[in-house]
Design a protein around this motif. Structure first.
Motif, PDB file in Angstrom:
ATOM      1  N   VAL A 129       0.838  -1.197   0.000  1.00 36.28           N
ATOM      2  CA  VAL A 129       0.000   0.000   0.000  1.00 36.28           C
ATOM      3  C   VAL A 129       0.874   1.249   0.000  1.00 36.28           C
ATOM      4  O   VAL A 129       2.042   1.219   0.404  1.00 36.28           O
ATOM      5  N   THR A 130       0.274   2.335  -0.429  1.00 37.80           N
ATOM      6  CA  THR A 130       0.946   3.624  -0.477  1.00 37.80           C
ATOM      7  C   THR A 130      -0.038   4.679   0.003  1.00 37.80           C
ATOM      8  O   THR A 130      -1.263   4.456  -0.055  1.00 37.80           O
ATOM      9  N   PRO A 131       0.418   5.842   0.492  1.00 37.05           N
ATOM     10  CA  PRO A 131      -0.526   6.878   0.940  1.00 37.05           C
ATOM     11  C   PRO A 131      -1.491   7.291  -0.165  1.00 37.05           C
ATOM     12  O   PRO A 131      -1.090   7.475  -1.314  1.00 37.05           O
ATOM     13  N   ALA A 132      -2.740   7.404   0.174  1.00 35.11           N
ATOM     14  CA  ALA A 132      -3.766   7.706  -0.827  1.00 35.11           C
ATOM     15  C   ALA A 132      -3.537   9.049  -1.492  1.00 35.11           C
ATOM     16  O   ALA A 132      -3.837   9.220  -2.683  1.00 35.11           O
ATOM     17  N   ALA A 133      -2.997  10.008  -0.755  1.00 38.68           N
ATOM     18  CA  ALA A 133      -2.843  11.353  -1.294  1.00 38.68           C
ATOM     19  C   ALA A 133      -1.532  11.557  -2.042  1.00 38.68           C
ATOM     20  O   ALA A 133      -1.341  12.602  -2.656  1.00 38.68           O
ATOM     21  N   ASP A 134      -0.644  10.595  -1.997  1.00 37.35           N
ATOM     22  CA  ASP A 134       0.676  10.739  -2.625  1.00 37.35           C
ATOM     23  C   ASP A 134       0.693   9.993  -3.942  1.00 37.35           C
ATOM     24  O   ASP A 134       0.678   8.761  -3.969  1.00 37.35           O
ATOM     25  N   GLY A 135       0.714  10.732  -5.043  1.00 37.39           N
ATOM     26  CA  GLY A 135       0.738  10.096  -6.349  1.00 37.39           C
ATOM     27  C   GLY A 135       2.075  10.191  -7.040  1.00 37.39           C
ATOM     28  O   GLY A 135       2.184   9.879  -8.223  1.00 37.39           O
ATOM     29  N   GLY A 136       3.122  10.626  -6.315  1.00 36.71           N
ATOM     30  CA  GLY A 136       4.437  10.783  -6.916  1.00 36.71           C
ATOM     31  C   GLY A 136       5.126   9.469  -7.194  1.00 36.71           C
ATOM     32  O   GLY A 136       4.777   8.425  -6.636  1.00 36.71           O
ATOM     33  N   ARG A 137       6.133   9.545  -8.066  1.00 34.86           N
ATOM     34  CA  ARG A 137       6.861   8.337  -8.440  1.00 34.86           C
ATOM     35  C   ARG A 137       7.648   7.766  -7.272  1.00 34.86           C
ATOM     36  O   ARG A 137       7.923   6.575  -7.232  1.00 34.86           O
ATOM     37  N   ASP A 138       8.031   8.604  -6.323  1.00 39.86           N
ATOM     38  CA  ASP A 138       8.830   8.154  -5.184  1.00 39.86           C
ATOM     39  C   ASP A 138       7.977   7.984  -3.925  1.00 39.86           C
ATOM     40  O   ASP A 138       8.489   8.069  -2.803  1.00 39.86           O
ATOM     41  N   ALA A 139       6.699   7.750  -4.106  1.00 40.46           N
ATOM     42  CA  ALA A 139       5.804   7.599  -2.957  1.00 40.46           C
ATOM     43  C   ALA A 139       6.230   6.413  -2.098  1.00 40.46           C
ATOM     44  O   ALA A 139       6.742   5.403  -2.593  1.00 40.46           O
ATOM     45  N   GLU A 140       6.006   6.540  -0.812  1.00 42.87           N
ATOM     46  CA  GLU A 140       6.357   5.473   0.129  1.00 42.87           C
ATOM     47  C   GLU A 140       5.447   4.258  -0.095  1.00 42.87           C
ATOM     48  O   GLU A 140       4.251   4.384  -0.324  1.00 42.87           O
ATOM     49  N   VAL A 141       6.051   3.084  -0.026  1.00 47.05           N
ATOM     50  CA  VAL A 141       5.304   1.835  -0.144  1.00 47.05           C
ATOM     51  C   VAL A 141       5.563   0.999   1.105  1.00 47.05           C
ATOM     52  O   VAL A 141       6.714   0.786   1.498  1.00 47.05           O
ATOM     53  N   ILE A 142       4.494   0.556   1.720  1.00 48.29           N
ATOM     54  CA  ILE A 142       4.576  -0.290   2.912  1.00 48.29           C
ATOM     55  C   ILE A 142       3.787  -1.561   2.647  1.00 48.29           C
ATOM     56  O   ILE A 142       2.747  -1.533   1.988  1.00 48.29           O
ATOM     57  N   ARG A 143       4.284  -2.663   3.151  1.00 48.49           N
ATOM     58  CA  ARG A 143       3.559  -3.931   3.018  1.00 48.49           C
ATOM     59  C   ARG A 143       2.880  -4.268   4.337  1.00 48.49           C
ATOM     60  O   ARG A 143       3.540  -4.466   5.357  1.00 48.49           O
ATOM     61  N   THR A 144       1.559  -4.338   4.295  1.00 49.90           N
ATOM     62  CA  THR A 144       0.785  -4.810   5.434  1.00 49.90           C
ATOM     63  C   THR A 144       0.655  -6.325   5.309  1.00 49.90           C
ATOM     64  O   THR A 144       0.136  -6.822   4.307  1.00 49.90           O
ATOM     65  N   ILE A 145       1.147  -7.033   6.309  1.00 48.59           N
ATOM     66  CA  ILE A 145       1.206  -8.500   6.253  1.00 48.59           C
ATOM     67  C   ILE A 145       0.223  -9.075   7.261  1.00 48.59           C
ATOM     68  O   ILE A 145       0.284  -8.756   8.453  1.00 48.59           O
ATOM     69  N   VAL A 146      -0.680  -9.897   6.778  1.00 51.85           N
ATOM     70  CA  VAL A 146      -1.783 -10.399   7.602  1.00 51.85           C
ATOM     71  C   VAL A 146      -1.809 -11.922   7.526  1.00 51.85           C
ATOM     72  O   VAL A 146      -1.854 -12.498   6.443  1.00 51.85           O
ATOM     73  N   ARG A 147      -1.795 -12.550   8.673  1.00 54.96           N
ATOM     74  CA  ARG A 147      -1.956 -13.999   8.737  1.00 54.96           C
ATOM     75  C   ARG A 147      -3.231 -14.318   9.493  1.00 54.96           C
ATOM     76  O   ARG A 147      -3.444 -13.815  10.600  1.00 54.96           O
ATOM     77  N   ARG A 148      -4.081 -15.129   8.869  1.00 59.23           N
ATOM     78  CA  ARG A 148      -5.339 -15.522   9.504  1.00 59.23           C
ATOM     79  C   ARG A 148      -5.424 -17.033   9.618  1.00 59.23           C
ATOM     80  O   ARG A 148      -5.034 -17.754   8.705  1.00 59.23           O
ATOM     81  N   LYS A 149      -5.998 -17.467  10.732  1.00 60.10           N
ATOM     82  CA  LYS A 149      -6.325 -18.876  10.912  1.00 60.10           C
ATOM     83  C   LYS A 149      -7.817 -18.951  11.199  1.00 60.10           C
ATOM     84  O   LYS A 149      -8.299 -18.405  12.206  1.00 60.10           O
TER      85      LYS A 149
END
Length: 362
Positions: A258-278
């Motif tokens: 995911v990336t910030p919704a308001a940031d559309g630049g080429r160098d926008a921050e990208v973070i991975r939200t990792i979810v494990r479900r059982k």
């Protein structure tokens, strides 16, 4: 000599006698010599000589060995990779084989590279994982409990459909109501129906009524997915449950870039939200449990998440944009990609100290 005998002699001398021997030519003598040197009958011109059979034991043995190798690779792909110096973690660049059993260790380290908009999974073990539903392994079906093999196969397929509808549907990820997933839940299971009403309507859910326990959701004004691929890895297993039900257990990890919704630049921050479900589900015998066709009952469900927020639950994942590197040095550390360990029943929101655990990688 009489005159008749003399005349016959003259005639035969001119015409030649039929029985008179003829001197063979030089070519004929050469051919005759060659034929004598050969054994057997000479082969005629333009005659067909079929190929003689040869012993092919070596080829037959090689073919048999190759067939055995292919059979072993098909049945035990992950073990064969290890025999030849490879590894389960895909560090050789190849996609991982499907997860058919609980892994024995965490995946190996990837290069320490930050994700980008163009490559949201780089630097993560998930880069070798399958996309979407393809990463959820469904085992072969056999008759279990009150179901025959065909019914078990249908139950497994619908169990995976639930996971897809709850964790991969693009509308649900944007915060919309998970209608397809809810349609697969037994409407007569009162405690679950109460959970759904509370979790999906409350603006301040509690840890026990948090919709994230079952559904993946982001606030569209805060975060947006990078691309349309969510990486997954996990599996389904089943057994005979209570009252003859077919009990299906799902253990799946989802990786959302995911990336910030308001940031559309080429160098926008990208973070991975990792979810494990059982999630444990019962496909009940309608002769023993009140249910509806094509629906299942929830037995239990648990969540473990990284980069999804660790404060009071809001009902949505809250990626820590701008603060991903600001973790306390003495915080409890976890590897969100380590599927060899049991799921953290604290739902990934608490730790022994400082309120949040620190992910060793994302």
């Amino acid at each position: 000599m009489s005159e008749e005998e003399w005349e016959r002699f003259l005639r035969e001398s001119v015409a030649g006698a039929a029985e008179a021997p003829v001197e063979p030519s030089a070519r004929a003598r050469e051919v005759e010599r060659r034929l004598r040197e050969r054994s057997g009958q000479p082969a005629g011109w333009r005659t067909y000589a079929p190929a003689q059979p040869r012993r092919r034991t070596g080829r037959y043995v090689t073919g048999l060995v190759a067939a055995v190798v292919l059979l072993v690779v098909g049945l035990f792909p992950e073990q064969v990779v290890g025999w030849f110096g490879g590894s389960d973690d895909g560090r050789d660049g190849a996609p991982l084989a499907a997860e058919s059993e609980a892994p024995r260790e965490a995946p190996g380290a990837e290069p320490n590279l930050r994700p980008t908009l163009a490559e949201p999974f780089r630097g993560s073990p998930a880069i070798r994982w399958a996309d979407g539903a393809a990463g959820i392994t469904v085992p072969p079906a056999k008759a279990t409990g009150w179901m025959d093999a065909a019914q078990v196969e249908r139950a497994l397929r619908q169990s995976r459909d639930f996971l897809v509808a709850a964790g991969l549907d693009s509308r649900v990820l944007r915060g919309e109501r998970p209608a397809k997933a809810i349609a697969l839940l037994n409407p007569h299971q009162k405690d679950v129906q109460e959970y759904l009403r509370t979790a999906l309507s409350s603006t301040a859910p509690s840890p026990t009524t948090n919709p994230l326990l079952l559904f993946s959701r982001f606030r569209t004004e805060q975060a947006r997915l990078v691309g349309d691929v969510v990486k997954t890895r996990g599996r389904l297993a089943y057994r005979k449950g209570k009252r003859g039900a077919v009990e299906v257990t799902a253990d799946v990890t989802f990786v959302y870039p995911v990336t910030p919704a308001a940031d559309g630049g080429r160098d926008a921050e990208v973070i991975r939200t990792i979810v494990r479900r059982k999630v444990v589900m019962n496909w009940d015998d309608p002769a023993k449990v009140i249910t509806e066709p094509g629906t299942m009952s929830l037995v239990s469900y648990a969540l473990d998440m990284t980069n999804g927020g660790c404060s009071a639950p809001t009902g949505y994942f809250v990626p820590p944009f701008g603060t991903a590197d600001e973790q306390p040095a003495d915080a409890h550390q976890v590897d969100p990609y380590d599927r060899s360990k049991t799921i953290d029943t604290s739902n990934g929101t608490t730790a022994p100290r400082n309120g949040c655990a620190t992910a060793t990688r994302s």
